[in-house]
Design an enzyme around this catalytic site. Structure first.
Site, PDB file in Angstrom:
ATOM      1  CD  GLU A   1      -2.830  -1.273   2.254  1.00 45.90           C
ATOM      2  OE1 GLU A   1      -3.879  -0.811   1.815  1.00 45.90           O
ATOM      3  OE2 GLU A   1      -2.699  -1.689   3.403  1.00 45.90           O
TER       4      GLU A   1
ATOM      5  CB  CYS B   1       2.960   7.379   3.034  1.00 46.32           C
ATOM      6  SG  CYS B   1       3.340   6.238   4.353  1.00 46.32           S
TER       7      CYS B   1
ATOM      8  CB  CYS C   1       5.798  -5.015   9.617  1.00 44.18           C
ATOM      9  SG  CYS C   1       7.178  -4.360  10.582  1.00 44.18           S
TER      10      CYS C   1
ATOM     11  CB  CYS D   1       4.464  -1.934  16.957  1.00 41.60           C
ATOM     12  SG  CYS D   1       6.193  -1.681  16.525  1.00 41.60           S
TER      13      CYS D   1
ATOM     14  CB  CYS E   1       1.418  -1.202  14.170  1.00 42.13           C
ATOM     15  SG  CYS E   1       1.683  -1.125  12.392  1.00 42.13           S
TER      16      CYS E   1
ATOM     17  CG  LEU F   1      10.968   7.613  21.883  1.00 45.23           C
ATOM     18  CD1 LEU F   1      12.142   6.658  22.019  1.00 45.23           C
ATOM     19  CD2 LEU F   1      11.392   9.034  22.278  1.00 45.23           C
TER      20      LEU F   1
ATOM     21  CB  CYS G   1       0.017   6.654  10.860  1.00 41.95           C
ATOM     22  SG  CYS G   1       1.108   7.808  10.133  1.00 41.95           S
TER      23      CYS G   1
END
Ligand code: SAH
Ligand code: SF4
Length: 422
Positions: free
Chosen positions: A138, A172, A179, A183, A186, A286, A406
């Site tokens: 994407e 983006c 991935c 996290c 996400c 972070l 995001c």
């Protein structure tokens, strides 16, 4: 090293063979793609075919500046050579936009098929997740940006601003399908790791979208962020080869590119050694003011805790006015309290890094049960940072209605079922 082909029968043209910096061995006839090779590799390809080296520049010009998608369209090459390339199985092989979703705010989200995926292929192991065999990723086009670039070094140059289109636009880009980093907040993490994209797969997203929007490199100003699907520093070589293509062949400048990492130290070490004329800006996700919270929401922090990441970032020789961006996803009740903003301010000031903070309110979705913080909590958090002398900006959520914001990039098939595809 590029090895010219040897032909015993000199009456026949030598078959095209290439072992370029992006292809470790002779590509199989069904994967002979020109897109993704740099000008030197294309020149070597031509020399191997008994053609002059400058034909490589013609190919590079056609692929990366004229944005051709078919061999036939490369009219600077003699017809007979184009035919020969096609006969030997060569194709342009640029990533292709297969679907477009349009948001009410002008954001576009694309599904892009990236041929030539490389690296290990892994089943996700999650029920209902099919294997991403086509390398579909994407890519998101935000015509008005999301304020993520506010306060960057690139923002100080405005010579071309009066005539430029797309002045605020941000594109983006994905670096991997899925991935591996896991996290907890996400949605891409839910896919698990599927594939590494090749350099051509990464740079091709940019060229395909630039083509769709008739972007004029040099006149228009588009910011690139490597913040789509995947962890760029776990696909480092392909990522950096893509940056080289974008700088040297497409003509973009690295000051308008930002790569975001979850803090992969070996990648940051390699990044620190890149020449300034090729090195994008760096953002560190972070997301927490201390190791306890970070480890809870980003388990990778166990391996590479905050201080070790910061110490490695400090080794990067920054350009004048360049700042490191710290990305901070605000998760209601988890990392958005006044004590957290104070601790974050202290951490950043102690690092001594020229830095800014990009705050992002968590973008929600099904299957993950964090909360988006209240606007007052976000503003109070930002104010504490600013009062401590740390530039802090709030990234606007873009394209939430099309799952383009995001961390929402995920499950392309599901998205197709529920949204209008253009
Ligand atoms: N893997 C890289 C780049 C892609 S993620 C990285 O983690 O930095 C890009 C950014 O999106 C990261 O800063 C990440 O923290 C943020 N993000 C992930 N999920 C999100 C969500 N649901 N809402 C808001 N931001 C999110
Ligand atoms: Fe991967 Fe970045 Fe999502 Fe973490 S935030 S799972 S590193 S894409």
């Amino acid at each position: 090293m590029l090895t010219p082909a040897v032909s015993e029968d000199l009456s026949q043209p030598a078959p095209l063979k290439i072992e370029g910096p992006f292809l470790g061995s002779q590509p199989a006839p069904d994967s002979r793609r020109l897109f993704g090779l740099n000008a030197e590799a294309l020149a070597a390809c031509m020399v191997a075919a008994g053609e002059p080296a400058w034909r490589g520049n013609q190919l590079a010009e056609a692929l990366y500046r004229q944005r051709v998608t078919e061999l036939e369209a490369i009219t600077t090459l003699p017809k007979v050579l184009r035919q020969r390339l096609a006969d030997e199985g060569w194709q342009v092989g640029r990533p292709r936009i297969t679907q477009v979703f349009q948001s009410v705010d002008g954001t576009e989200r694309y599904l892009i098929e990236c041929p030539g995926v490389d690296g290990a292929t892994v089943e996700t192991g999650l029920p209902g997740e099919s294997f991403n065999a086509a390398g579909v990723v994407e890519t998101v086009w935000m015509p008005e940006g999301d304020d993520g670039e506010t306060g960057d070094e690139s923002g100080t140059e405005s010579a071309e601003a009066s005539v430029a289109h797309h002045q605020q636009t941000t594109l983006c880009i994905s670096s991997q399908a899925g991935c591996a980093v896991n996290c907890q907040f996400c949605f891409t993490a839910k896919l698990g790791f599927q594939r590494n994209l090749t350099a051509g797969g990464i740079a091709g997203q940019v060229v395909a979208v630039f083509s769709r929007h008739a972007v004029e490199v040099g006149r228009d100003r588009v910011n690139l962020v490597f913040m789509g699907m995947g962890e760029p520093f776990l696909n480092y070589s392909n990522f950096m080869c893509a940056v080289q293509l974008l700088v040297r062949e497409v003509g973009l400048i690295p000051q308008r590119m930002t790569v975001s990492t979850s803090g992969i130290i070996p990648g940051i070490e390699r990044f620190a050694a890149e020449p300034p004329e090729l090195r994008p800006r760096l953002a560190i996700s972070l997301n927490a003011p201390n190791d306890a919270i970070r480890t809870e929401i980003m388990p990778i922090n166990r391996k590479w805790p905050i201080q070790s990441v910061i110490d490695t970032v400090r080794r990067i020789p920054l350009r004048p006015r360049e700042r490191i961006t710290f990305e901070y996803v605000l998760l209601g009740g988890v990392n958005d309290q006044p004590s957290h903003s104070a601790e974050l301010a202290h951490l950043i000031r102690r690092s001594g890094l020229p830095a800014k903070v990009n705050l992002i309110a968590w973008n929600p979705g099904p299957g993950i049960s964090y909360a988006t913080p209240q606007p007052e909590a976000i503003e109070a958090f930002r104010k504490t940072l600013i009062d401590s002398g740390i530039p802090a900006y709030l990234r606007k959520p873009r394209g939430r209605d099309i799952y383009a914001a995001c961390g929402q990039l995920k499950r392309t098939v599901e998205a197709c079922k529920t949204q209008t595809c253009v």
